[in-house]
Design a protein around this motif. Structure first.
Motif, PDB file in Angstrom:
ATOM      1  N   LYS A 240       0.831  -1.209   0.000  1.00  0.00           N
ATOM      2  CA  LYS A 240       0.000   0.000   0.000  1.00  0.00           C
ATOM      3  C   LYS A 240       0.866   1.259   0.000  1.00  0.00           C
ATOM      4  CE  LYS A 240      -1.910  -1.273   3.864  1.00  0.00           C
ATOM      5  NZ  LYS A 240      -1.170  -2.523   4.062  1.00  0.00           N
ATOM      6  N   THR A 241       1.830   1.287   0.919  1.00  0.00           N
ATOM      7  CA  THR A 241       2.718   2.446   0.971  1.00  0.00           C
ATOM      8  C   THR A 241       3.478   2.590  -0.343  1.00  0.00           C
ATOM      9  OG1 THR A 241       2.962   2.224   3.358  1.00  0.00           O
ATOM     10  CG2 THR A 241       4.643   3.477   2.204  1.00  0.00           C
ATOM     11  N   THR A 242       3.921   1.458  -0.861  1.00  0.00           N
ATOM     12  CA  THR A 242       4.638   1.473  -2.133  1.00  0.00           C
ATOM     13  C   THR A 242       3.772   2.089  -3.227  1.00  0.00           C
ATOM     14  OG1 THR A 242       5.787  -0.518  -1.436  1.00  0.00           O
ATOM     15  CG2 THR A 242       5.886   0.039  -3.774  1.00  0.00           C
TER      16      THR A 242
ATOM     17  N   PHE B 194       2.546  10.775   5.618  1.00  0.00           N
ATOM     18  CA  PHE B 194       3.304   9.531   5.651  1.00  0.00           C
ATOM     19  C   PHE B 194       2.849   8.656   6.807  1.00  0.00           C
ATOM     20  CE2 PHE B 194       5.778  12.641   3.497  1.00  0.00           C
ATOM     21  CZ  PHE B 194       6.517  11.973   2.559  1.00  0.00           C
ATOM     22  N   GLN B 195       3.236   7.387   6.687  1.00  0.00           N
ATOM     23  CA  GLN B 195       2.851   6.451   7.731  1.00  0.00           C
ATOM     24  C   GLN B 195       3.498   6.840   9.072  1.00  0.00           C
ATOM     25  OE1 GLN B 195       3.411   2.491   6.328  1.00  0.00           O
ATOM     26  NE2 GLN B 195       2.168   1.560   7.917  1.00  0.00           N
ATOM     27  N   GLN B 196       4.770   7.222   9.026  1.00  0.00           N
ATOM     28  CA  GLN B 196       5.403   7.815  10.203  1.00  0.00           C
ATOM     29  C   GLN B 196       5.257   9.324  10.036  1.00  0.00           C
ATOM     30  OE1 GLN B 196       6.732   5.413  12.124  1.00  0.00           O
ATOM     31  NE2 GLN B 196       6.751   3.780  10.591  1.00  0.00           N
TER      32      GLN B 196
ATOM     33  N   SER C  53       7.995  -2.536   5.515  1.00  0.00           N
ATOM     34  CA  SER C  53       6.840  -1.656   5.627  1.00  0.00           C
ATOM     35  C   SER C  53       6.598  -1.322   7.089  1.00  0.00           C
ATOM     36  CB  SER C  53       5.618  -2.341   5.043  1.00  0.00           C
ATOM     37  OG  SER C  53       5.082  -3.250   5.975  1.00  0.00           O
ATOM     38  N   GLY C  54       5.752  -0.310   7.301  1.00  0.00           N
ATOM     39  CA  GLY C  54       5.472   0.142   8.659  1.00  0.00           C
ATOM     40  C   GLY C  54       5.000  -0.972   9.575  1.00  0.00           C
ATOM     41  N   GLY C  55       4.069  -1.754   9.073  1.00  0.00           N
ATOM     42  CA  GLY C  55       3.535  -2.833   9.896  1.00  0.00           C
ATOM     43  C   GLY C  55       4.572  -3.903  10.162  1.00  0.00           C
TER      44      GLY C  55
ATOM     45  N   LEU D  74      -3.081   9.759   1.800  1.00  0.00           N
ATOM     46  CA  LEU D  74      -3.000   9.594   3.249  1.00  0.00           C
ATOM     47  C   LEU D  74      -2.634   8.151   3.579  1.00  0.00           C
ATOM     48  CD1 LEU D  74      -6.340  11.463   4.100  1.00  0.00           C
ATOM     49  CD2 LEU D  74      -4.047  12.434   3.831  1.00  0.00           C
ATOM     50  N   ASP D  75      -1.493   7.966   4.243  1.00  0.00           N
ATOM     51  CA  ASP D  75      -1.040   6.613   4.566  1.00  0.00           C
ATOM     52  C   ASP D  75      -1.296   6.341   6.048  1.00  0.00           C
ATOM     53  OD1 ASP D  75       0.062   4.155   4.504  1.00  0.00           O
ATOM     54  OD2 ASP D  75       2.041   4.783   3.773  1.00  0.00           O
ATOM     55  N   GLU D  76      -2.420   5.718   6.324  1.00  0.00           N
ATOM     56  CA  GLU D  76      -2.823   5.458   7.713  1.00  0.00           C
ATOM     57  C   GLU D  76      -2.691   6.707   8.572  1.00  0.00           C
ATOM     58  OE1 GLU D  76      -1.360   1.860   9.485  1.00  0.00           O
ATOM     59  OE2 GLU D  76      -0.710   1.163   7.521  1.00  0.00           O
ATOM     60  N   PRO D  77      -3.406   7.747   8.197  1.00  0.00           N
ATOM     61  CA  PRO D  77      -3.194   9.018   8.893  1.00  0.00           C
ATOM     62  C   PRO D  77      -3.626   8.975  10.353  1.00  0.00           C
ATOM     63  CG  PRO D  77      -5.114   9.160   7.475  1.00  0.00           C
ATOM     64  CD  PRO D  77      -4.460   7.850   7.172  1.00  0.00           C
TER      65      PRO D  77
HETATM   66 MG   LIG Z   1       2.666   1.068   4.780  1.00  0.00          MG
END
Ligand SMILES: [Mg+2]
Ligand SMILES: Nc1ncnc2c1ncn2[C@@H]1O[C@H](COP(=O)(O)OP(=O)(O)OP(=O)(O)O)[C@@H](O)[C@H]1O
Ligand SMILES: Nc1ncnc2c1ncn2[C@@H]1O[C@H](COP(=O)(O)OP(=O)(O)OP(=O)(O)O)[C@@H](O)[C@H]1O
Ligand SMILES: [Mg+2]
Lengths: 260, 258, 309, 258, 260
Positions: free
Chosen positions: A53-55, A88-90, E142-144, A164-167
């Motif tokens: 997903k992030t990719t 970003f996720q972070q 990845s984040g997870g 939005l990556d897991e905002p």
């Molecule tokens: Mg991710």
């Protein structure tokens, strides 16, 4: 599959991404993904951890060039990349900037004069519940507060496309819902195009026009679901039977894919 | 804050007193003649003499001028080139051998040539000084720019930041702690550079004063001149530290700043 | 818009001359200061700029015709000419070779062969002091292996005073005076007592010699005038030097005056500025014996006394 | 990987060829006499001469020995002291003035004294060398150790890591990029340090060779000696880079390593 | 309030923490908090973002000394701090170590010989679903996945006390549930004492013996709820009426506090 009166704003065709792994191996992260995003659409993406997903967001944002396939911003006159607002996720804040000036960064870069936006930033700080922390540095904030700063930063300028990556990942349930409602308000006024990665099914249903469920690596579309709940939505929307049905469909798609 | 400053001041003073004590003890116990190891009193009275007749100030002025110019030139160029090298592996591979070589040429061997080419005036000293400053600043610029988090670069990219904005808003502040480390080294080296230049050929400056005092076996004056040089290096260094304190406040959380 | 009146029409057209002397400002250069102070250079239409940079660089610079004059020690001319650097020695500064081996008085190191088995400190393994030492060793029939040589940098006074070496190679005009004043009287073995060698002098290059011999003459005249005045009136020379040598006023006047007196001894000779052809022969052969000079150098081209008044 | 290495090699060779070309052109166009700027051929044949008669190797050996010892001593002490300073503000305040002062004393003025105190042998050169190396490594150690993320320190604390484990498992690897930057600077400075020491008083080593060749106006030999020094500095520097490549592989993601 | 047959393993009495804020102000983060934790208890903490949950865990872990009050490990013979396994809110991995050696770090520090634990690590890598990524570096995950490595690292050594700060925050719903079940299995076998911060009410109910709801800054106990669901629990537990009731009680406590 979803249909839409307008031309798509973004067309992704047969997208493949792979990373080199140990030895001569490669890690197929996205394997031939195709979908379109329409103007003013709120699209959510669900999928298991590590599925890509992030990719995918990084490819759309132009931060990563795909191994194969096409990402085209079709509705723009010139096919140049539009300014995107990426959460970003972070949280990804600048440690040397205060909350206030982390939020103002996009405006500074866009070249607005420093005086012109201070009211707007104060409003946003209030919106994300950080009153009194405007002059704090990131390392003095809690995890959820950092994430809220990042959200404010993405909202401050008016990008045509928001990614939005897991905002809301590290927010408590209530703050999360409140932020979701705020996001919805902003979206309803400005009608941006939004692509959001989330892990919460109910959040996806509540906010989106459409939800895509991705399969585990290599990511492929498992389900592309139109959320035909009326807008504007509010707390009551969650208690409509249609809401439950949609949520169930999504859950089924996710569980199925993980089991097989 | 004020209490903290007082403690700071005290520990510096304490440290100076300790140094002075060691010196006095050394003079007493070794019994070396004054032209090898003068006593603090002798050095002090020599200092007063040259301070009053004004010659010390004249030399300080010359050396300080060379240092400031050399530092500005050397550090400026180093940051520029360091940035280029950090951003392009290609440039790095092509330039590195020359950059390292420019440092490996013993400055003491090169200095006379520079004096030869650029005359015995200010220019050759400034050049030597900047040559000495150059490398540490360059290396730390490279290390600093390479340490900029990739995720923040991504952020800037999504904001369509221009090259200048990238430098001003991201790379400069992110690389600053390491860059300032380079400046710390550079600041003290600059002093050495100026002195080497003055040693090799000049008729003013503190390095010249060391030389001439040595020639006359006026060891007390040698100590005065070297002491002044140390003081200059310490002030320059202190200046960098001050800048660090100013600019790197964000590194310590308010919890620790208590 | 050229104005005819503004053309170069200054009555005395002054030539700027940079003169590297190879050492820091020192009372040993008082003849130059005297000549400057009294306007001897100006009389020759020379605007003299003293340059205190290193010796070898000056010679190279001169060879490349970047400068016109320098003061350098005699062996440098031969070494340079051996590398086809066209420099020529036109006037002796010191008449006597200024190097000696010094030891603490009373240790009985009075003759070259007394040095056998002793430790000797010298600043560098090249230049006048090394050649001087080798000359003394040769005079005593000693080889380098019979003594222990210590390369100590310019620390001779300190090393001898603290007994880290038995003897040091020094300039006769300087270190012995300093040592004496610090309470360490010394015995000297002077090079000049055993062999006449060429010492420091004014050098120029072949191009200047050919194209501007008048200027060479002017330089020599002015310098010799300064030397003569200094010999005649050391006190006055010392007073003048105070103005040129910083901190000289604050250093021990007795010491510095004695340095000047010792220097005067070195300048003096039957003809001021004259360099002895024998000295050149000697220098050439000592350099050869030290393997510093491989082939022959045409001595007749290396120096000339023709520009002495 | 292999292709990458070939490109690396090529760009270095290219860079060398470029340098040589500039040299040749300079010789041709400026028409400077050989005693100021010898041609590559002259330098080459001089190199062959001294390589064959063995004198070059003797000098290289001496200088290399001094450099290695000086580097080990200087960098070792610097890392130790730098660590202490980085961990204790108290120590920093007390030691800083002396550490900076030790650097500000012009090495060229100090070198003769060291020769005086420690004799003209190997020791004084090694000391000068380590003194020169000391400061950059120290500063980068301090900057590096201070840059260790506080969260990872917390992690180690919850694991009850001992002081040694803290150093080995956290501080050393975390500070490594900056520390190695200090070593890069130190490596080239070490060469200078050894040469300065040899200049001041010695009868062997490449610095001595430079000196003696200069004294004999043998500019080709000066070039040979300086060239050798440069080669030594480059190899040392290359060694540090190699270590960096080995140890800092984690800095580049496999995506970029493609 | 909860009761327990044993003596408490951890007693927190009147704990106060404040941070200096701008000017002469201080930020009261924890204002007089008291509770006890009993051996083998699984305690969850809920509370709004920024209320002081992470701060509380940091005080318990000994990473932060409290402004006032007491944190005592009462059941230990010597009152020394026990080894704690702390999963941080951000994964907090060492970027220069691979997944494998990030997980092995606690064992290396405990002094186990390198050969002795490789099987156990492989097992854990499998458990958290990272087969094949043992030799990857954190920046390629990845984040997870990062969070799962952090969980594995906390599980590898057998600390008496585990402190988990939103350990499943960036995991998708399904992975999250699977990890929760794994955690429960491990806990049921080893009966460690666990204190977990979470934002998911159902997760808290599903896993815990007891849930504490904190008020917004300054943190105070709003509700201390015993979860009297039988163990072992499995998927069916979620569908018991008691589960729903408990969840509702918690939700009410959270909403109430946020509204007032
Ligand atoms: Mg991710
Ligand atoms: N080092 C610090 N210096 C100053 N203030 C701090 C520091 N650490 C935390 N704070 C403040 O303490 C408050 C509580 O932070 P904490 O991290 O404990 O919140 P939290 O409950 O974990 O929130 P979240 O759910 O968002 O992670 C926040 O307002 C934060 O700004
Ligand atoms: N730079 C990289 N180099 C190599 N592999 C990478 C890189 N970035 C990501 N990957 C791999 O690609 C896969 C997908 O990563 P991605 O971050 O897109 O997952 P995700 O769907 O966002 O997961 P999560 O929900 O856990 O954040 C993972 O297996 C990861 O290991
Ligand atoms: Mg937290």
């Amino acid at each position: 599959m979803s249909q839409h009166p307008n031309n798509p704003v973004l067309t992704i065709a047969n997208l493949r991404v792979c990373f080199p792994a140990k030895g001569a191996d490669t890690l197929n992260v996205i394997g031939g993904l195709s979908f379109q995003v329409y103007p003013h659409e709120f699209l959510s993406i669900l999928g298991p951890s590590g599925c890509g997903k992030t990719t995918l967001l990084r490819v759309i944002a132009g931060l990563l060039s795909p191994g194969a396939g096409n990402v085209a911003f079709t509705s723009l006159p010139d096919s140049s990349k539009p300014a995107v607002g990426l959460v970003f996720q972070q949280a990804n804040l600048m440690p040397w900037r205060t909350v206030y000036s982390n939020i103002s960064l996009p405006l500074e870069i866009a070249g607005y004069p420093p005086g012109s936006y201070s009211k707007r930033i104060r409003e946003l700080i209030h919106l994300v519940g950080l009153d009194g922390f405007g002059d704090s540095y990131p390392r003095d904030l809690s995890g959820g507060m950092l994430q809220r700063v990042a959200i404010a930063r993405a909202l401050i300028h008016d990008p045509a496309l928001m990614l939005l990556d897991e905002p809301f990942g590290s927010l408590d349930a209530l703050t999360r819902e409140r932020m979701g409602v705020e996001l919805l308000n902003i979206w309803q006024v400005s009608r941006k195009t939004v692509i959001m990665v989330t892990h919460s099914i109910s959040e996806a249903v509540f906010l989106s026009d459409r939800v895509i469920v991705l399969s585990p690596r290599p990511a492929l579309i498992n389900l592309d679901l139109r959320i035909n709940l009326p807008r504007p939505r509010d707390e009551n929307t969650r208690y409509q039977p249609q809401f439950g049905r949609l949520a169930k469909t999504l859950r089924k798609a996710i569980v199925e894919e993980q089991v097989t | 804050m004020i209490r903290q400053r007082l403690i700071n001041l005290w520990s510096v003073i304490l440290s100076l007193i300790a140094g002075l004590l060691i010196w006095v003890v050394a003079v007493e116990t070794t019994g070396l003649p004054a032209f090898i190891l003068p006593s603090p009193q002798q050095v002090w009275s020599r200092l007063i003499e040259v301070a009053i007749d004004g010659s010390l100030w004249r030399h300080i002025w010359v050396t300080a001028y060379e240092i400031v110019l050399g530092l500005a030139l050397g550090a400026g160029l180093a940051v520029l080139l360091g940035y280029v090298v950090a951003k392009s592996r290609m440039m790095e591979r092509f330039l590195s051998p020359y950059l390292v070589a420019s440092q490996a040429i013993p400055i003491v061997a090169l200095a006379p040539l520079l004096v030869l080419w650029f005359g015995p005036g200010m220019i050759s000293k400034v050049l030597i000084c900047s040559l000495v400053v150059f490398f540490p600043v360059l290396v730390n610029t490279v290390v600093g720019v390479r340490a900029v988090p990739e995720e923040l670069r991504d952020l800037m990219r999504t904001l369509h930041a221009s090259r200048t904005q990238n430098i001003l808003f991201l790379e400069l502040p992110a690389a600053l702690p390491i860059l300032l480390g380079g400046f710390r080294i550079g600041a003290t080296l600059a002093v050495i550079g100026a002195v080497v230049g003055e040693f090799v050929g000049s008729d003013k400056g503190l390095g010249f004063l060391v030389n001439i005092a040595r020639g006359q076996y006026d060891t007390a004056l040698v100590f005065v001149a070297i002491g002044t040089l140390i003081a200059m290096a310490l002030s320059l260094y202190g200046l960098v530290i001050l800048i660090e304190k100013r600019l790197l406040g964000w590194q310590t959380s308010s919890g620790e700043r208590q | 818009l050229l104005e005819p009146d503004m053309t170069i029409n200054t009555p005395s057209h002054m030539e700027e001359v940079r003169l590297p002397v190879g050492y820091i400002p020192n009372v040993q250069f008082s003849p130059i200061y005297v000549a400057m102070e009294k306007g001897y250079f100006e009389e020759e239409n020379i605007n003299l700029i003293l340059d205190y940079s290193f010796e070898t660089d000056a010679v190279t610079l001169l060879g490349a015709d970047e400068i016109k004059f320098a003061i350098a020690s005699g062996e440098q001319i031969l070494l340079a000419r051996a590398q086809e650097i066209p420099v020529v020695y036109v006037m002796a500064w010191y008449q006597k070779y200024p190097v000696a081996v010094a030891s603490k008085a009373g240790n009985g190191l009075l003759e070259p062969d007394h040095l056998r088995g002793r430790s000797i400190g010298l600043p560098v393994l090249s230049g006048a002091s090394y050649i001087g030492l080798r000359t003394i060793l040769q005079a005593g029939g000693i080889s380098e292996q019979d003594v222990s040589l210590e390369v100590i940098g310019f620390n001779q006074v300190e090393m001898l005073a603290t007994d880290q070496v038995d003897a040091v190679v020094i300039y006769v005009a300087n270190e012995p005076v300093v040592l004496q004043s610090q309470g360490y009287p010394t015995d000297l073995i002077r090079v000049d007592d055993y062999l006449t060698l060429v010492s420091n002098g004014l050098i120029t290059n072949e191009k200047t010699l050919k194209e501007d011999p008048e200027m060479v003459k002017s330089m020599v005249r002015a310098l010799l005038h300064g030397i003569r005045d200094t010999i005649a009136n050391p006190d006055e020379a010392y007073q003048i030097s105070l103005r040129y040598v910083e901190t000289l006023a604050q250093s021990d006047e007795n010491v510095q005056k004695r340095v000047l007196m010792r220097s005067i001894e070195l300048w003096q000779g039957p003809t001021l500025g004259f360099s002895d052809p024998n000295a050149w022969e000697n220098m050439s052969s000592i350099l050869k014996s030290m393997d510093l000079l491989k082939g022959d150098v045409d001595l007749s081209k290396a120096f000339t006394n023709d520009f002495l008044p």
